[in-house]
Design an enzyme around this catalytic site. Sequence first.
Site, PDB file in Angstrom:
ATOM      1  CB  ILE A  14      -0.960   0.006   1.205  1.00 36.20           C
ATOM      2  CG1 ILE A  14      -1.873  -1.224   1.165  1.00 36.20           C
ATOM      3  CG2 ILE A  14      -1.795   1.286   1.214  1.00 36.20           C
ATOM      4  CD1 ILE A  14      -2.735  -1.411   2.400  1.00 36.20           C
ATOM      5  CG  LEU A  83       0.874   3.255   5.162  1.00 37.63           C
ATOM      6  CD1 LEU A  83       1.412   4.610   4.754  1.00 37.63           C
ATOM      7  CD2 LEU A  83       0.037   2.657   4.033  1.00 37.63           C
ATOM      8  CB  ALA A  85       2.615  -2.879   9.679  1.00 37.84           C
ATOM      9  CB  SER A  87       0.877  -6.467   6.585  1.00 37.88           C
ATOM     10  OG  SER A  87       1.437  -7.168   5.490  1.00 37.88           O
ATOM     11  CB  THR A 102       7.336  -4.299  13.205  1.00 38.40           C
ATOM     12  OG1 THR A 102       8.635  -4.830  12.943  1.00 38.40           O
ATOM     13  CG2 THR A 102       6.984  -3.283  12.129  1.00 38.40           C
ATOM     14  CB  THR A 134      -6.222  -3.373   9.568  1.00 37.92           C
ATOM     15  OG1 THR A 134      -7.126  -4.414   9.212  1.00 37.92           O
ATOM     16  CG2 THR A 134      -5.720  -3.683  10.981  1.00 37.92           C
ATOM     17  CG  ASP A 135     -11.380  -4.237   7.929  1.00 38.62           C
ATOM     18  OD1 ASP A 135     -10.320  -4.898   8.057  1.00 38.62           O
ATOM     19  OD2 ASP A 135     -12.211  -4.467   7.025  1.00 38.62           O
ATOM     20  CD  GLU A 136      -7.304  -8.346   9.143  1.00 41.18           C
ATOM     21  OE1 GLU A 136      -6.845  -9.192   9.910  1.00 41.18           O
ATOM     22  OE2 GLU A 136      -7.040  -8.297   7.919  1.00 41.18           O
ATOM     23  CE1 TYR A 160      -1.513  -6.371  10.369  1.00 40.16           C
ATOM     24  CE2 TYR A 160      -3.775  -7.108  10.006  1.00 40.16           C
ATOM     25  CZ  TYR A 160      -2.751  -6.193   9.780  1.00 40.16           C
ATOM     26  OH  TYR A 160      -2.977  -5.106   8.965  1.00 40.16           O
ATOM     27  CE  LYS A 164      -1.835  -1.710  11.558  1.00 44.37           C
ATOM     28  NZ  LYS A 164      -0.734  -0.875  10.990  1.00 44.37           N
ATOM     29  CE  LYS A 199      -0.623  -9.903   3.654  1.00 44.08           C
ATOM     30  NZ  LYS A 199      -0.299  -8.506   3.547  1.00 44.08           N
ATOM     31  N   PRO A 215      -5.055 -22.636  -2.560  1.00 47.80           N
ATOM     32  CG  PRO A 215      -3.406 -22.151  -0.972  1.00 47.80           C
ATOM     33  CD  PRO A 215      -3.774 -21.922  -2.400  1.00 47.80           C
ATOM     34  CG  ASN A 259     -12.126 -15.600   1.454  1.00 43.48           C
ATOM     35  OD1 ASN A 259     -12.120 -14.377   1.284  1.00 43.48           O
ATOM     36  ND2 ASN A 259     -11.759 -16.157   2.596  1.00 43.48           N
TER      37      ASN A 259
END
Length: 358
Positions: A14, A83, A85, A87, A102, A134-136, A160, A164, A199, A215, A259
Amino acid sequence: MTRSLLITGGAGFIAGNLVHHWAAAHPADRLVVLDALTYAGNRATIAPLIDSGRVAFVHGSITDGPLVTALLADHGITHVAHLAAESHVDRSISGPGAFLDTNIHGTFVLLEAFRTHWTAAGSPDHWRFLHVSTDEVFGSLEPHDPAFHEGTPYAPRSPYAASKAASDHLARAWQHTYGLPVLVSNCSNNYGPYHFPEKLIPLTLINILLGRPIPVYGDGQNVRDWLFVEDHCRALDRILEAGTPGGTYCIGGCNEVANLDLVHQLCDLMDELAPELPVRPSRGLIRFVADRPGHDRRYAIDASLLQRELGWQPQVTVAEGLRRTVAWYLAHPDWWRPLLSDTYAAYLDSQYAQRLNP
Ligand code: NAD
Ligand code: TYD
């Protein structure tokens, strides 16, 4: 106003796109990148801008206090887009330590160094520190839950996401306590050029090109809200230009896709656009494998605050963005082939083997 903008992690996915965006959109601004060039960092992503002198590149870690302090002073930094990280969720499950170091400690070092630098300059009102997250951090949604928004309570569930979330809290605390002009953004899943092939989207494309299995974790029904990376960069630009310090902005594409549907779309695009493929139709490469431990079921973002306050909305539909992404990977084997080192192949093989035989 001319800025001197530091982009941390600028050799990554990003932030690399942000470097390209900023160089084109703000020709008068000075641009500096700090990147440790971990496995996920690739100098090639921004090499033309470094080699032409448009971007000053500093190879180093955000955890290195003396380096960061000197960099801020030497380059007269007025703005930071943070940014850098670790990730990747799967890596955070097998080795969380680097994520704490980190994402949490590195963010602390950066905030402290910027605070000292900003104070020494007389606390200028117009300086900014944008912490990109992140939205996570919000956890996982059930199918009919409303989308995440700026007021959603934090409930991170992977190492992760927890790292964050911790860094978001630090960023807000530095704003609240010291008055540092900090902004935070929480964005949904990005895709597009220069995405490291661990990813889902680039992994799928490259596995199709190599005839390797694709996978799909669990039942393939986990949902993500996909945003084309250039739309994310435009949002970060608006937030740095016009966001209110102390503010948080949720960024998302309004593009919820399961997915398996996403992988099907990628397979079909590759069948259409790739001149030759080892296996066709590509859907034949899909393999359902063991699920990710603690796998979040669904993410979705309500980005209406950003739309209302700063006039941002996504410009690229998922159909168009995926087509552009496939075309980019087909046209740029020079970018991704060197990443397929023996170590990388061994990592992918071990992940795959573990998931096939959990
Ligand atoms: P990435 O893994 O592609 O890139 C990370 C970059 O940071 C790499 O260039 C790496 O070398 C660099 N880096 C890592 N550790 C460093 C350190 N200690 N010092 C300096 N540089 C270091 O990451 P990405 O997917 O582009 O994500 C960028 C940021 O955006 C992250 O903060 C991530 O949490 C956030 N984010 C990502 C997504 C997404 O979908 N990828 C969505 C929302 C938010
Ligand atoms: P990923 O790209 O790792 O992003 P994140 O975990 O941050 O959302 O994964 C996106 C989705 O795809 C996620 O639900 C996990 C799933 N996934 C697979 O099914 N197979 C894969 O090989 C990978 C890497 C991810």
